[in-house]
Enzyme design. Structure first.
Site, PDB file in Angstrom:
ATOM      1  N   ARG A 102      77.700 -20.894  61.007  1.00  0.00           N
ATOM      2  CA  ARG A 102      78.813 -20.589  61.831  1.00  0.00           C
ATOM      3  C   ARG A 102      79.151 -19.203  61.749  1.00  0.00           C
ATOM      4  NH1 ARG A 102      82.901 -23.883  58.069  1.00  0.00           N
ATOM      5  NH2 ARG A 102      81.160 -25.288  57.572  1.00  0.00           N
TER       6      ARG A 102
ATOM      7  N   ARG B 161      89.324 -37.177  49.977  1.00  0.00           N
ATOM      8  CA  ARG B 161      89.447 -35.526  50.484  1.00  0.00           C
ATOM      9  C   ARG B 161      89.826 -35.754  51.970  1.00  0.00           C
ATOM     10  NH1 ARG B 161      84.593 -31.374  51.797  1.00  0.00           N
ATOM     11  NH2 ARG B 161      85.959 -29.667  52.270  1.00  0.00           N
TER      12      ARG B 161
ATOM     13  N   GLU C  84      85.577 -29.676  43.133  1.00  0.00           N
ATOM     14  CA  GLU C  84      86.566 -30.392  43.839  1.00  0.00           C
ATOM     15  C   GLU C  84      86.830 -31.735  43.538  1.00  0.00           C
ATOM     16  OE1 GLU C  84      85.967 -28.616  48.265  1.00  0.00           O
ATOM     17  OE2 GLU C  84      84.164 -28.361  47.124  1.00  0.00           O
TER      18      GLU C  84
ATOM     19  N   ASN D  75      84.996 -38.914  49.769  1.00  0.00           N
ATOM     20  CA  ASN D  75      84.752 -37.896  50.727  1.00  0.00           C
ATOM     21  C   ASN D  75      84.002 -38.417  51.966  1.00  0.00           C
ATOM     22  OD1 ASN D  75      84.342 -35.570  52.268  1.00  0.00           O
ATOM     23  ND2 ASN D  75      83.677 -34.188  50.426  1.00  0.00           N
TER      24      ASN D  75
ATOM     25  N   HIS E  69      89.231 -25.284  52.367  1.00  0.00           N
ATOM     26  CA  HIS E  69      88.523 -25.358  50.894  1.00  0.00           C
ATOM     27  C   HIS E  69      89.670 -25.156  49.829  1.00  0.00           C
ATOM     28  CE1 HIS E  69      84.586 -23.015  52.273  1.00  0.00           C
ATOM     29  NE2 HIS E  69      84.254 -24.522  52.135  1.00  0.00           N
TER      30      HIS E  69
END
Ligand code: AMP
Length: 396
Positions: free
Chosen positions: A241, A91, A384, A7, A180
């Site tokens: 955010r 990823r 993940e 990743n 996601h």
């Protein structure tokens, strides 16, 4: 079969080696501050052994080469030689509309990924850099791209279309993509496995609540709606955010504060969310601590977050015509006992009754609704990397 999962971010590379047959990770690590003074690699073996290498890492190539050295290190490593790696799963954040599943990477795929840089300028370029570096350093191993957006490519057009002039979709590909996806797919599949039911018979709402948060409606194994949008800025408020706001606020602030597009983007991505409301921290543990001491802004930040997640659950039950399971994952979803309690309170109208004793758990798979609750609430820690490794192994 051993799969290396990579990743790659702008200044970091996270990695794991996963043994597919045993379903377990052998080693996990992160290279940080690549190209910045103070670079280091932290590595942990399954079973506990930890190692930290503090060394200047000029670029991603050097970082990944060092990671390979550490993975195969006689004392601190997990495997004898990188030739034991059968494939590398990367990823990749944005697959646009081009990829609705993972793909083996060839020159053609790389070209398409580069054409998507505009859609994810912060994420896709380092992702591609990681792919190219691994191709150069591990030429024997097929490279696979697993996309954050792919799981959401099943959204119906009326769910992904924004009410803008249609040509903005046609010309600039402005639509909801959702993110996601690997986590939402992993958790929804795991829910079905835990319950011993075919996923085709379940309506599941997955709440991935972490630094970034998104909620997804998974109907019969397919994502049918999700809270993040064209970018991961949309949906519920997050650590820093804003999540959804009235779009008219943006030109208003730009005019009043004389902000450029880049400045307003930084405001919304880095200075908003629960950090912005509380003025204190983006970390939910800090906010909980402050709230307990009576800090009103921390209380407001937590309430605003919990209320938004609650509303998303209501919206997605409506979208699916009901819900069987609400599943929590991510740092907050897995550990935030108070968050889950506040989000799920007063949901008996939906048939969901939380069991406060069962909810008193962190970081492990659990059913947290009352015995007999028509709708189940569950905690399912996400994985993940395992999902990326599995998809990579399936493809090769
Ligand atoms: P993630 O991005 O999935 O790693 O999640 C990070 C978020 O999870 C941070 O806001 C943490 O404060 C939050 N988190 C981690 N552990 C806990 C905990 N025990 N209680 C509440 N929030 C937690």
């Amino acid at each position: 079969m051993l799969i290396l999962v990579i990743n790659c971010g702008s200044s970091s590379v996270k990695y794991q080696v996963i043994d597919i047959k045993e379903n377990k990770s052998l080693v996990t690590g992160i290279a940080e501050r690549i190209g910045i003074p103070g670079s280091k690699i932290k590595q942990q073996l399954n079973g506990g052994g930890k190692f930290k290498l503090e060394k200047d890492l000029a670029d991603h190539k050097e970082a990944i080469q060092q990671i390979f050295n550490l993975i195969t290190d006689k004392e601190h490593g997990a495997i004898g030689d990188m030739s034991q790696i059968s494939a590398v799963g990367h990823r990749v954040v944005h697959g646009g509309e081009k990829f609705n599943r993972a793909v083996v990477i060839d020159d053609e795929v790389l070209k398409v990924l580069e054409s998507l840089f505009d859609l994810a300028p912060l994420h896709n370029p380092p992702n591609v850099l990681g792919i190219k570096t691994c191709q150069a350093l591990l030429p024997h191993a097929p490279q696979v791209a697993v996309f954050d957006t792919a799981f959401h490519q099943t959204l119906p057009d009326y769910a992904y279309t924004y009410a803008l002039p249609y040509e903005y979709y046609e010309r600039l590909q402005i639509r909801k993509y959702g993110f996601h996806g690997t986590s939402h797919k992993y958790v929804s599949n795991r829910v079905a496995e835990i319950l011993g039911k075919p996923i085709g018979q379940l309506k599941i709402i997955v709440c991935h609540l972490g630094n970034g948060s998104s909620i997804t409606a998974v109907d019969q194994g397919k994502s049918v709606d999700t809270t993040m949008g064209f970018t991961p800025l949309a949906g519920v408020p997050m650590g820093t955010r804003s999540g959804d706001i009235d779009p008219a606020i943006i030109p208003f602030i730009m005019k009043k504060e004389n902000f450029s597009a880049a400045e307003v983007s930084t405001l919304l991505n880095k200075q908003s969310g629960v950090l912005g409301i509380s003025g204190l921290s983006s970390d939910f543990r800090d906010l909980e601590e402050a709230a307990e001491k009576g800090n009103q802004r921390a209380i407001l930040a937590l309430n605003t977050f919990n209320y938004s997640v609650k509303k998303a659950i209501g919206a997605f039950s409506a979208a699916m015509g009901g819900v069987d399971v609400v599943a929590f994952t991510g740092g907050i979803g897995e550990n935030g006992i108070d968050q889950r309690r506040d989000i799920l309170q007063n949901m008996s109208y939906l048939g969901l009754e939380l069991d406060n004793d069962k909810n008193n758990c962190r970081g492990k798979e659990a059913i947290i609704s009352k015995e007999g609750s028509k709708v189940l609430a569950m905690v399912v820690p996400t994985n993940e990397e395992l999902m990326i490794a599995k998809e990579t192994a399936e493809l090769i």
